[in-house]
Design a protein around this motif. Structure first.
Motif, PDB file in Angstrom:
ATOM      1  N   ILE A 136     -35.963 -43.248  -2.805  1.00  0.00           N
ATOM      2  CA  ILE A 136     -35.808 -42.091  -1.757  1.00  0.00           C
ATOM      3  C   ILE A 136     -37.509 -41.975  -0.356  1.00  0.00           C
ATOM      4  O   ILE A 136     -37.503 -41.749   0.610  1.00  0.00           O
ATOM      5  N   GLU A 137     -38.037 -41.723  -2.017  1.00  0.00           N
ATOM      6  CA  GLU A 137     -39.380 -41.033  -1.326  1.00  0.00           C
ATOM      7  C   GLU A 137     -40.161 -42.996  -0.449  1.00  0.00           C
ATOM      8  O   GLU A 137     -40.280 -42.849   1.017  1.00  0.00           O
ATOM      9  N   PHE A 138     -39.733 -44.084  -1.187  1.00  0.00           N
ATOM     10  CA  PHE A 138     -39.872 -45.338  -0.180  1.00  0.00           C
ATOM     11  C   PHE A 138     -38.791 -45.081   1.550  1.00  0.00           C
ATOM     12  O   PHE A 138     -39.386 -45.559   2.647  1.00  0.00           O
ATOM     13  N   GLN A 139     -38.004 -44.443   1.122  1.00  0.00           N
ATOM     14  CA  GLN A 139     -36.829 -44.550   2.913  1.00  0.00           C
ATOM     15  C   GLN A 139     -37.711 -43.617   3.613  1.00  0.00           C
ATOM     16  O   GLN A 139     -37.924 -44.321   5.109  1.00  0.00           O
ATOM     17  N   ARG A 140     -37.872 -42.737   2.585  1.00  0.00           N
ATOM     18  CA  ARG A 140     -38.913 -41.654   3.833  1.00  0.00           C
ATOM     19  C   ARG A 140     -40.029 -41.794   4.962  1.00  0.00           C
ATOM     20  O   ARG A 140     -40.651 -42.353   5.680  1.00  0.00           O
ATOM     21  N   TYR A 141     -41.294 -43.288   3.785  1.00  0.00           N
ATOM     22  CA  TYR A 141     -42.378 -43.978   3.801  1.00  0.00           C
ATOM     23  C   TYR A 141     -41.630 -44.616   4.850  1.00  0.00           C
ATOM     24  O   TYR A 141     -42.136 -44.732   6.039  1.00  0.00           O
ATOM     25  N   ALA A 142     -40.268 -45.148   5.163  1.00  0.00           N
ATOM     26  CA  ALA A 142     -40.576 -46.401   5.988  1.00  0.00           C
ATOM     27  C   ALA A 142     -39.899 -45.966   7.413  1.00  0.00           C
ATOM     28  O   ALA A 142     -40.650 -46.166   8.772  1.00  0.00           O
ATOM     29  N   ARG A 143     -39.438 -44.549   7.532  1.00  0.00           N
ATOM     30  CA  ARG A 143     -38.477 -43.921   9.035  1.00  0.00           C
ATOM     31  C   ARG A 143     -40.043 -43.030   9.353  1.00  0.00           C
ATOM     32  O   ARG A 143     -39.822 -42.543  10.302  1.00  0.00           O
ATOM     33  N   VAL A 303     -30.492 -35.954   5.704  1.00  0.00           N
ATOM     34  CA  VAL A 303     -30.639 -37.200   6.934  1.00  0.00           C
ATOM     35  C   VAL A 303     -31.986 -38.107   5.978  1.00  0.00           C
ATOM     36  O   VAL A 303     -31.540 -39.659   6.520  1.00  0.00           O
ATOM     37  N   THR A 304     -32.826 -37.530   5.893  1.00  0.00           N
ATOM     38  CA  THR A 304     -33.760 -38.878   5.814  1.00  0.00           C
ATOM     39  C   THR A 304     -33.778 -39.510   3.971  1.00  0.00           C
ATOM     40  O   THR A 304     -34.754 -40.498   4.397  1.00  0.00           O
ATOM     41  N   ALA A 305     -32.532 -39.352   3.285  1.00  0.00           N
ATOM     42  CA  ALA A 305     -32.765 -40.676   2.352  1.00  0.00           C
ATOM     43  C   ALA A 305     -31.204 -41.127   2.988  1.00  0.00           C
ATOM     44  O   ALA A 305     -31.230 -41.695   1.808  1.00  0.00           O
ATOM     45  N   ARG A 306     -30.909 -41.255   4.261  1.00  0.00           N
ATOM     46  CA  ARG A 306     -29.675 -41.539   4.450  1.00  0.00           C
ATOM     47  C   ARG A 306     -30.327 -43.293   3.912  1.00  0.00           C
ATOM     48  O   ARG A 306     -28.472 -43.640   3.481  1.00  0.00           O
ATOM     49  N   GLY A 307     -30.712 -44.140   4.519  1.00  0.00           N
ATOM     50  CA  GLY A 307     -30.917 -45.371   3.821  1.00  0.00           C
ATOM     51  C   GLY A 307     -31.171 -45.964   2.852  1.00  0.00           C
ATOM     52  O   GLY A 307     -31.407 -47.059   2.071  1.00  0.00           O
ATOM     53  N   ALA A 308     -31.391 -44.970   1.990  1.00  0.00           N
ATOM     54  CA  ALA A 308     -31.026 -45.552   0.544  1.00  0.00           C
ATOM     55  C   ALA A 308     -29.812 -45.410  -0.352  1.00  0.00           C
ATOM     56  O   ALA A 308     -29.254 -45.560  -1.327  1.00  0.00           O
ATOM     57  N   GLY A 309     -28.965 -44.551   0.313  1.00  0.00           N
ATOM     58  CA  GLY A 309     -27.378 -44.653  -0.274  1.00  0.00           C
ATOM     59  C   GLY A 309     -27.038 -43.447  -0.573  1.00  0.00           C
ATOM     60  O   GLY A 309     -27.243 -42.391  -0.289  1.00  0.00           O
ATOM     61  N   LEU A 310     -25.486 -43.942  -0.458  1.00  0.00           N
ATOM     62  CA  LEU A 310     -24.816 -42.086  -0.564  1.00  0.00           C
ATOM     63  C   LEU A 310     -24.794 -41.378  -1.479  1.00  0.00           C
ATOM     64  O   LEU A 310     -25.696 -40.153  -1.675  1.00  0.00           O
ATOM     65  N   LYS A 311     -25.384 -41.544  -2.887  1.00  0.00           N
ATOM     66  CA  LYS A 311     -25.937 -41.066  -3.960  1.00  0.00           C
ATOM     67  C   LYS A 311     -27.456 -41.296  -4.201  1.00  0.00           C
ATOM     68  O   LYS A 311     -27.877 -39.632  -4.303  1.00  0.00           O
ATOM     69  N   SER A 312     -28.113 -41.325  -3.401  1.00  0.00           N
ATOM     70  CA  SER A 312     -29.486 -40.721  -2.749  1.00  0.00           C
ATOM     71  C   SER A 312     -29.338 -39.581  -1.868  1.00  0.00           C
ATOM     72  O   SER A 312     -30.098 -39.302  -2.004  1.00  0.00           O
ATOM     73  N   GLN A 313     -28.409 -39.604  -1.239  1.00  0.00           N
ATOM     74  CA  GLN A 313     -28.589 -38.376  -0.258  1.00  0.00           C
ATOM     75  C   GLN A 313     -27.686 -37.080  -1.641  1.00  0.00           C
ATOM     76  O   GLN A 313     -28.778 -36.047  -0.964  1.00  0.00           O
ATOM     77  N   LEU A 314     -26.618 -37.249  -2.061  1.00  0.00           N
ATOM     78  CA  LEU A 314     -26.581 -36.603  -2.879  1.00  0.00           C
ATOM     79  C   LEU A 314     -27.474 -35.451  -3.751  1.00  0.00           C
ATOM     80  O   LEU A 314     -27.936 -34.494  -3.882  1.00  0.00           O
ATOM     81  N   LEU A 315     -28.044 -36.800  -4.611  1.00  0.00           N
ATOM     82  CA  LEU A 315     -29.362 -36.334  -4.885  1.00  0.00           C
ATOM     83  C   LEU A 315     -30.628 -35.063  -4.298  1.00  0.00           C
ATOM     84  O   LEU A 315     -30.941 -34.597  -4.840  1.00  0.00           O
TER      85      LEU A 315
END
Length: 351
Positions: A136-143, A303-315
């Motif tokens: 999740i952290e890396f996905q947000r950094y990519a955004r 929203v910002t965790a979207r690219g990491a997958g559904l489970k990550s978004q729920l987390l």
């Protein structure tokens, strides 16, 4: 720019389990490197043998006491000798695999004012809850990189492409005393050689970028102690690099970012103290306004965790787990400042 020769360097210390995958990903590039060199640094396993069987050239470090930076400097002294200024060197970690368009995207982004092209890293699968939080952290950094127009504030050690002439200019700037860190390409005085070389490249007048096609998948830390050592090295290294460079046009945004991090640490601490005080006084009142603010905050996290997958978004939507992760990172920041103030030397730990 039209590509000259492209040489890939993979520094590796006891990476027998991963070196094969790293080389295979380079072989699968849409624009393949002309040469793959594995820099076997003080290896006690089969890293070198596996790399040779995979078709890579192996360069073994000699008497290196300076970890990754020292091994790379030794290899670059050999590799750059036969390269032209417009040729390219890709430096990547052995625990990282590159997506197939990486090299082609880096070549396309290498304009005349660009000194180096860094990767955008994503976390590999696995690692349980801790791995999910890092993804999740890396996905947000990519955004964040995308919002900045793909400017690279750090030329990540996972994978970066340098123009040969720029590496030579960095070395000459060290020799001339314009920047510190020794007398070679990578600094031997920094805990985070990738952060330091970013500042070096930008200090001598070049831009650094991370285009969308330069994605990599890298290792996540699977235990809290490993994550702590990794983040302490990153944070302490970043602070020490700023101390060594001082306030300049290049470093000013980094100083501001560190100051904002300090403010976020203070703000979260005050929030938690205030919340504890309210709970101690009895059941708090929840007004519609603050409930709405909280829901907006939850939506942003999801929203910002979207690219990491559904489970990550729920987390991310639970807030509580990520709050603990934020507190962990704040603890790293505070401990780094405290250790610097006490002039306590940071001990390098393999992760």
């Amino acid at each position: 720019m039209a590509a000259g020769r492209i040489v890939a360097l993979i520094p590796a210390h006891n990476e027998a389990d991963r070196i094969g995958a790293a080389i295979a990903a380079l072989r699968a590039q849409s624009q393949k490197p002309d040469r793959i060199v594995v820099v076997a640094d003080n290896c006690a396993d089969a890293t070198a043998d596996i790399a040779r069987r995979a078709g890579a050239t192996v360069v073994e470090s000699s008497g290196n006491r300076h970890k990754k930076a020292g091994a790379l400097n030794q290899a670059l002294d050999q590799v750059l000798h036969g390269l032209a200024g417009d040729d390219l060197v890709l430096v990547q970690d052995a625990d990282t695999t590159l997506v197939p368009p990486f090299v082609a995207s880096a070549v396309a982004a290498m304009g005349s004012d660009v000194g180096a092209v860094g990767g955008i890293f994503y976390g590999e699968a696995g690692g349980g809850l801790l791995g999910a939080l890092q993804r999740i952290e890396f996905q947000r950094y990519a955004r964040e990189i995308a919002r900045r127009g793909y400017r690279a504030d750090v030329l990540t050690g996972t994978a970066t492409v340098f123009r040969v002439s720029v590496l030579r200019q960095v070395r000459q700037a060290r020799l001339d005393g314009l920047i510190g860190g020794g007398t070679s390409y990578y600094s031997l005085a920094s805990l985070t050689e990738d952060d330091e070389i970013t500042k070096a490249v930008r200090t001598i007048g070049y831009r650094t970028v991370s285009p969308a096609g330069c994605r990599v998948v890298t290792e996540v830390m699977t235990t809290v102690p490993k994550l702590w050592h990794q983040r302490m090295r990153w944070q302490r290294g970043a602070l020490e690099n700023l101390r060594d460079y001082g306030w300049t046009r290049v470093t000013a945004p980094y100083f501001v970012r560190q100051a904002l991090m300090g403010l976020s640490v203070l703000a979260l601490a005050l929030y938690l103290v205030f919340t504890a005080w309210m709970l101690a006084r009895g059941r708090p009142d929840f007004s519609p306004f603050w409930i709405a603010v909280g829901l907006v905050f939850v939506a942003e996290k999801v929203v910002t965790a979207r690219g990491a997958g559904l489970k990550s978004q729920l987390l991310a939507g639970t807030l509580a787990v990520e709050l603990v992760y934020d507190l962990f990172q704040h603890a790293v920041y505070v401990r780094s400042l405290w250790d610097m103030a006490r002039r306590r030397e940071e001990r390098w730990c393999a992760t």
